[in-house]
Structure formats: structure tokens, C-alpha cells
Design an enzyme around this catalytic site. Structure first.
Site, mmCIF file in Angstrom:
data_model
loop_
_atom_site.group_PDB
_atom_site.id
_atom_site.type_symbol
_atom_site.label_atom_id
_atom_site.label_comp_id
_atom_site.label_asym_id
_atom_site.label_seq_id
_atom_site.Cartn_x
_atom_site.Cartn_y
_atom_site.Cartn_z
ATOM 1 N N ASP A 71 18.382 30.811 8.825
ATOM 2 C CA ASP A 71 16.968 30.844 9.008
ATOM 3 C C ASP A 71 16.149 32.214 8.552
ATOM 4 O O ASP A 71 17.312 33.277 7.847
ATOM 5 C CB ASP A 71 16.634 30.943 10.452
ATOM 6 C CG ASP A 71 17.409 31.770 10.815
ATOM 7 O OD1 ASP A 71 18.307 31.881 11.072
ATOM 8 O OD2 ASP A 71 16.871 32.354 12.255
ATOM 9 N N GLU A 133 19.234 32.840 13.880
ATOM 10 C CA GLU A 133 20.263 34.010 13.839
ATOM 11 C C GLU A 133 19.181 35.189 14.128
ATOM 12 O O GLU A 133 19.330 36.618 14.776
ATOM 13 C CB GLU A 133 21.194 34.317 12.332
ATOM 14 C CG GLU A 133 21.939 36.096 12.675
ATOM 15 C CD GLU A 133 21.794 36.699 12.250
ATOM 16 O OE1 GLU A 133 21.747 37.698 12.170
ATOM 17 O OE2 GLU A 133 19.683 36.391 11.093
#
Length: 383
Positions: A71, A133
Site C-alpha cells: 500500500d 502498513e
């Protein structure tokens, strides 16, 4: 080895944390399948996101895990000179969201896979790609649940966050929380008859600031960090509807970034105790329904790897450096270390100063340095 095509391909996936990462994970899984590598997906509860885990080489021993998150942070409100999800190579730099943090590392690992497979590896190399994350190391926790049940776990982990290919052995832990202050609304001409939620939130924020000051002045210190002490700060405040109305609600978000020597839970407890014992009684004297409650937003443990660990000396040799350090930003490393007991370091291409901002970039030199790192890794683990 030419990692650029894969870097460009991964940047093209808009994997902003608020969106699904399944298109990128599907691409990686198909890429692995074409090379004859099996992989496992560990999905989110809603099935809209997934972690990926794969092993190259023998499966009867620990080996080296290479870990990265898929991400990226949002581009909303940022002024980019080019399409953030279309890699632009210019002046020996690759521009694009995730170029530094941290799709280039993942792409280099993927580009190296054919070389890994061409060798008879005596030590396995594992690939772990996580989701979410950037919003508190959320997604990797489901992967860790799976890894906890593995009969043989990786012997060490290298997280490829941007460190300029320097070896980092530590970072602070973090707790992010929200305080909800519930007051009593009334006309501002009758202010003493109400409970001003903003006023009480302000008192609590000042207490938090004084606690932060005490840590800066007399708390534990670690000069390996740019900010060598535990920090606490308030980041957002929202409350009130109009100037002539005593506000009934206010909320604010704050975070604790702690050294290993400080207990973040104890610090959070001090803040909650002040709210419940010092502020709430005064509020409830006017309105019994008023009060303060706290919501945990996210958190992750710090990373604190002993410089004498094998993973540190091993990764130093791969990176061609003799020193090590600690980083200001957080990673999934503390979770790998503390949850499943895997010794971990952080070492990857690019620099955090180039990430999260408009026109994020990584230099071609850093990509090349990571490619050399991977070539040394293959040389160390082949038969």
C-alpha cells in the site's frame, strides 16, 4: 538484471491504503506462477485485500525473508508534476507514488527471481508482501497469524523500507489514540450552565504536552535516533458548531512514539487517569452525562535488534557497509520480531525524505545498489 519494467508496473497499481490491493497481488501471484513458484494469500476479513507469501528454494529450513508492503499513502491534495501512478524516468530518477516507499524494493526482488530459480539454493528465500502498513501495520497481522503456525519459520527478515541501503536495527514503537470529550450544550450567554467540551479537551491536550516535555527533559535517551527520546504529540482537534453555542463535543487525535525503555501503555494510562480523575469529576458536577472516553486507533511495537545478531552482520555484508543505525519512522519489523520471533533489520533503496510527498522519487543509483544487494544475497545462499 533490469528492474525498471517491474517498478513501472507496480507503480501503475493505485494501492492507496483506502483501496484494494488485489490487482497488484494478483499480478505478483501470476508472475510467480509463470516462474513455477507457488504462493499463498492471506486475505483481509472482508476479502478486499490480501497478503502474499512465497518460498523459493528448500522448505525444510529457515532461510531469509524479504518483506515489503504493497500500500501507499494518498495523493489527494498534493500537487504532482506528473501522473503519480505513471512512473516517469527523468534525470536519473524514477518519479511516482510508491517509488521510494516501497514498490521499487518489491520490484527488484521480483526481477531477481529468475536468477534465484536458476541456482540450486541451499537456503530458501521467502517473499512477504503485506497490505495496510501505512495505516498502522494492520494487514501484516493476519499474515503473522499464519506464520505462527508454520513448522519452520524464516531465520531472519529484511524489510526493504527506504534506508539508502544502510542497515537499521531499531525504530520506536507507536500508539495512536483518539480522545472523545462529551460536554453539555447551551447558549453561550449561559456558559457556566454548560460543559465546554473544547475547554476540557484543551486542558487534556496541555497535560499531554507537559508529559511530553517531561520525557524530553528527563526521560530515557538513545542518541542513535534523530529525536533521542519518547515523543507525544496532538495532531488533530475537532469540535464546536458556532461561537454562540457552548460546544457539547470535541475530539482530538494524539500519538506516542516510544523508546524501548519507555512503556507506551503506562504513558497512555497516565493520560487516561488525568482525564478520569481530574477532569471528569468537574464535568459531571454540572452534567452527569458528560465525560471523556478514549479510542485506540492503531499501534505497533518498536524494533530493537541486537547489533550482534546474525541478521545484522549478514545484511551488512550484503549491503557492503560496516555500520548500523536506527530510523525515525515505523515498520512492520517489531511485529515480526516480537510476534513470531524472527530477527529483523530494515534495509532498502531510496530515502524516506523522498517519500509521502508530491513527486516522490527514487534514484536509479539506489535501484542499482539494491540489485547488487540481491545478487550478493543469491551468491550467499546458493549451493
Amino acid at each position: 538484471m533490469n528492474s525498471l519494467p517491474l517498478i513501472e508496473r507496480l507503480i501503475a497499481f493505485d494501492t492507496t491504503s483506502a483501496k484494494s490491493n488485489l490487482a497488484l497481488i494478483g499480478f505478483v501471484q501470476s508472475y510467480l506462477e509463470e516462474l513455477g513458484v507457488d504462493s499463498a494469500l492471506v486475505s483481509s476479513e472482508d476479502g478486499l485485500k490480501a497478503n502474499l507469501y512465497a518460498t523459493i528454494g528448500p522448505k525444510d529450513r529457515g532461510g531469509v525473508m524479504l518483506s515489503g508492503h504493497s500500500d501507499v499513502v494518498p495523493v489527494t491534495g498534493q500537487e504532482w508534476s506528473s501522473d503519480p501512478f505513471q512512473a516517469l524516468v527523468k534525470d536519473s530518477k524514477i518519479y511516482g507514488r510508491g517509488s521510494a516507499d516501497m514498490k521499487s524494493f518489491i520490484a527488484v526482488v521480483l526481477a531477481t527471481l529468475p536468477e534465484m530459480l536458476a541456482e540450486d539454493l541451499r537456503v530458501p528465500i521467502h517473499l512477504a508482501i503485506s497490505y495496510d502498513e501505512e495505516v498502522g501495520c494492520v494487514g501484516v497481522r493476519r499474515l503473522l497469524e499464519m506464520m505462527a503456525g508454520l513448522p519452520i519459520k524464516p531465520a531472519m527478515c529484511i524489510i526493504g523500507e527506504p534506508t539508502g541501503m544502510d542497515v537499521m536495527v531499531g525504530h520506536k514503537g507507536k500508539i495512536a489514540a483518539r480522545a472523545h470529550v462529551q460536554g453539555l450544550e447551551c447558549h453561550s450567554s449561559l456558559a457556566p450552565q454548560g460543559v465546554n467540551a473544547i475547554d476540557y479537551a484543551a486542558e487534556l491536550i496541555v497535560f499531554i504536552r507537559r508529559l511530553a516535555d517531561s520525557l524530553a527533559e528527563g526521560g530515557p535517551r538513545d542518541e542513535a535516533y534523530e529525536v533521542p527520546y519518547t515523543t507525544i504529540h496532538t495532531g488533530t482537534v475537532r469540535g464546536g458548531t458556532a461561537l454562540n453555542i457552548v460546544p457539547k463535543e470535541c475530539r482530538f487525535d494524539f500519538e506516542i512514539r516510544s523508546l524501548p525503555e519507555d512503556d507506551p501503555e503506562a504513558l497512555l494510562a497516565k493520560i487516561e487517569t488525568f482525564a478520569h480523575q481530574e477532569l471528569e469529576p468537574r464535568m459531571k458536577d454540572i452534567a452527569p452525562t458528560s465525560g471523556i472516553h478514549f479510542e485506540r486507533l492503531s499501534g505497533y511495537p518498536g524494533l530493537d535488534t541486537d547489533p550482534g545478531e546474525e541478521v545484522v552482520t549478514f545484511v551488512k555484508a550484503l549491503a557492503g557497509v560496516n555500520n548500523h543505525g536506527k530510523i525515525a519512522f515505523g515498520t512492520e519489523g517489531g511485529l515480526f520480531q516480537k510476534t513470531v520471533g524472527i530477527p529483523t533489520v530494515v534495509c532498502g533503496p531510496g530515502h524516506i525524505a523522498q517519500a509521502h510527498k508530491p513527486d516522490e522519487w527514487i534514484s536509479l543509483e539506489q535501484v542499482a545498489a539494491c540489485e547488487r544487494f540481491m545478487e550478493r544475497l543469491i551468491a550467499r545462499v546458493r549451493a
